[in-house]
Design a protein around this motif. Structure first.
Motif, PDB file in Angstrom:
ATOM      1  N   CYS A   8       0.897  -1.230  -0.120  1.00  0.00           N
ATOM      2  CA  CYS A   8      -0.098  -0.002  -0.132  1.00  0.00           C
ATOM      3  C   CYS A   8       0.837   1.236  -0.031  1.00  0.00           C
ATOM      4  O   CYS A   8       1.004   1.721   0.967  1.00  0.00           O
ATOM      5  N   PRO A   9       1.430   1.567  -0.969  1.00  0.00           N
ATOM      6  CA  PRO A   9       2.373   2.630  -1.080  1.00  0.00           C
ATOM      7  C   PRO A   9       1.975   4.000  -0.738  1.00  0.00           C
ATOM      8  O   PRO A   9       2.602   5.030  -0.317  1.00  0.00           O
ATOM      9  N   GLN A  10       0.545   4.179  -0.739  1.00  0.00           N
ATOM     10  CA  GLN A  10      -0.105   5.159  -0.391  1.00  0.00           C
ATOM     11  C   GLN A  10      -0.224   5.363   1.165  1.00  0.00           C
ATOM     12  O   GLN A  10      -0.475   6.526   1.713  1.00  0.00           O
ATOM     13  N   VAL A  11       0.034   4.307   1.872  1.00  0.00           N
ATOM     14  CA  VAL A  11      -0.204   4.346   3.298  1.00  0.00           C
ATOM     15  C   VAL A  11       1.176   4.484   3.998  1.00  0.00           C
ATOM     16  O   VAL A  11       2.139   3.829   3.774  1.00  0.00           O
ATOM     17  N   GLN A  12       1.168   5.751   4.816  1.00  0.00           N
ATOM     18  CA  GLN A  12       2.319   5.910   5.680  1.00  0.00           C
ATOM     19  C   GLN A  12       2.334   4.957   6.697  1.00  0.00           C
ATOM     20  O   GLN A  12       1.755   5.066   7.613  1.00  0.00           O
ATOM     21  N   ARG A  51      10.474   5.222   1.798  1.00  0.00           N
ATOM     22  CA  ARG A  51       9.233   5.695   0.663  1.00  0.00           C
ATOM     23  C   ARG A  51       8.028   5.875   1.728  1.00  0.00           C
ATOM     24  O   ARG A  51       7.747   6.904   2.034  1.00  0.00           O
ATOM     25  N   ASN A  52       7.514   4.902   2.231  1.00  0.00           N
ATOM     26  CA  ASN A  52       6.349   5.036   2.974  1.00  0.00           C
ATOM     27  C   ASN A  52       6.422   4.233   4.276  1.00  0.00           C
ATOM     28  O   ASN A  52       5.647   3.723   5.029  1.00  0.00           O
ATOM     29  N   HIS A 186      -5.992  -4.486  -0.623  1.00  0.00           N
ATOM     30  CA  HIS A 186      -4.954  -4.008  -1.618  1.00  0.00           C
ATOM     31  C   HIS A 186      -4.363  -5.264  -2.311  1.00  0.00           C
ATOM     32  O   HIS A 186      -3.760  -5.196  -3.444  1.00  0.00           O
TER      33      HIS A 186
END
Ligand code: UGA
Length: 447
Positions: A8-12, A51-52, A186
């Motif tokens: 889930c690259p959009q979740v930090q 990245r995250n 995801h």
């Protein structure tokens, strides 16, 4: 958490720990130095870190910024007080809940990830709710508690996480459940995400481990019957595992189960049963642990008996110390009990494990590496393990132990020499051809 970040690259995702040394290790630019050895983990961390995926000691800051907090702390078996030896010590869970209660902002979903006794969510909820009351001046501050137990096994953790049989989410708040489900969706098919109430989720985790451990104790008990009667446990496993109601997995006889979870979780279940007055149920599950200890003692005794009743001053090469292959974890490893029993009898152990450190073995055996009767040393290859030894004792199923060049190894040993294979991993035919006497777990002599 690394797999969540990876998928889930959009979740930090921020992993926090009070232990600065450990966090520094997780941030080490050299991915071979991560604190946990797990095949594939370095690649996952390499992709997501910076990245995250972040590792930090700024615990309260990270909680304040989070929409969701996973509590993944240790819950060791209590060593003193009420329930000592069986109940889990929840002091880290409680401390974490208090820290979350103090630091959280807005609405926070708190997820129990650690394996916990049933109804622990109530404790967490209680702590969080009283903090809601205490800070009423802070608008919109609230909590939802979910249980999301982990079913991964060490050594296959990344594959288990990337393609789980199921993800289990227990809770009462549909919005919180949906938020956590959305993360897993995801990469996990929706039909593999099960939702239950909190208590079913907590109990399912304990019960899953209890069932798995029970299969191992069952097959280890059968192994002993096989040895006594001339049956072969591998044939019996295959025959019973072919029944689709039983299935073929977890029917591998061995030196007993180890790892941080099985024994702890069963003892937890036993404690829970006793708490509710279910003595017969408690005794039933307790027997799984009793048989596991018996299997370890049985192997140590068997080695001593076969070596003419004494191992005093004799060299024994121990192949493997981790509780299973592909991990450096030694928690509750059967090798610990077995090695201690042999050391007490005066054996000189030459221990080989590709991933376990000397420092770890010294801590587990409660004895530094040294020389002479009742001592041990760590060696780096099978030739050193076999050098001058009366026996090799295979305790962990590392792949390299199935590829041993037996004629070379046998020539290094003192004759008559034995191979004790507690994992049925070695090439017994080749070892016998090289002149060794061989004992393989669960293999009876058919005559
Ligand atoms: C176990 C469970 O398999 C996971 O589902 C669970 O999530 C995990 O505990 C946990 O609660 O953390 P793990 O302890 O990592 O995973 O490893 P397992 O593969 O289950 O092995 C446990 C022990 O049983 C090892 O000592 C292994 O050698 C032994 N074992 C396993 C056998 O002796 N025979 C078998 O057939 C299978």
């Amino acid at each position: 958490m690394a797999v969540i970040a990876d998928r889930c690259p959009q979740v930090q995702v921020t992993v926090v720990d009070l232990n600065a040394e450990r966090i520094a290790a997780w941030n080490d630019p050299d991915l071979t130095l991560l604190p946990v050895y797990e095949p594939g983990l370095d690649a996952v961390v390499g992709r997501a870190r910076g990245r995250n995926l972040h590792f930090s000691t700024a615990v309260e800051e990270a909680i304040a910024a989070a929409d969701m907090v996973f509590i993944s702390v240790n819950t060791p078996t209590k060593t003193r007080g009420i329930g000592a030896g069986q109940a889990s010590d929840l002091k880290w869970v409680e401390a974490s809940a208090r820290t979350v209660a103090k630091a959280a902002r807005g609405h926070t979903i708190v997820v129990e990830k650690s394996t916990l006794p049933v109804r622990t969510a109530a404790v967490i909820e209680n702590i969080l709710t009283s903090s809601e009351r205490a800070t009423e001046s802070q608008p919109g501050r609230s909590f939802s508690v979910l249980s999301n137990p982990e079913f991964l096994a060490e050594g296959t953790a990344i594959a288990d996480l990337e393609s789980p049989d199921r993800v289990l989410i227990g809770g009462q708040d549909p919005e919180a459940i949906e938020a956590l489900e959305a993360i897993y969706r995801h990469w996990v098919p929706a039909e593999r995400i099960l939702t239950t109430n909190l208590w079913s989720s907590e109990l399912s985790k304990l019960t899953a481990n209890a069932f798995l451990a029970q299969r191992i104790s069952s097959i280890n008990g059968v192994a002993a019957i096989c040895e006594a009667t001339g049956a072969d446990v591998r044939q019996v496993s295959q025959a019973i595992g072919a029944d689709s109601r039983i299935g073929p997995k977890f029917l591998q006889a061995g030196p007993g189960f180890g790892g941080s979870c099985f024994q702890k979780d069963i003892l937890n279940l036993v404690y829970l049963c006793r708490h509710y007055g279910l003595e017969e149920v408690a005794a039933y599950w307790e027997q799984v642990v009793t048989l596991n200890h018996w299997q370890q003692q049985r192997i140590a005794r068997l080695v001593i008996t076969k070596l003419f009743g004494t191992v005093s001053g004799k060299r024994i090469g121990v192949l493997g110390f981790a509780f299973k292959a592909d991990t450096n974890d030694t928690r509750e490893s059967p090798a610990i009990r077995i090695c201690i029993d042999l050391l007490e009898e005066g054996a000189i152990l030459q221990i080989l494990d590709p991933k376990v450190s000397e420092q770890q073995i010294a801590q587990d055996l409660g004895l530094p590496s040294s020389h002479g009767e009742g001592s041990w040393k760590l060696v780096t290859d099978v030739h050193q393990a076999a050098s001058g030894a009366d026996a090799l004792l295979l305790l962990t199923e590392w792949q390299q132990f199935s590829e041993i060049d037996w004629p070379t190894v046998a020539a290094l040993m003192r004759q008559p020499a034995w191979l004790f294979d507690a994992r049925a991993k070695a090439d017994a035919t080749a070892a016998k051809a090289a002149g060794l006497q061989v004992w393989t777990v669960g293999e009876g002599s058919p005559v």
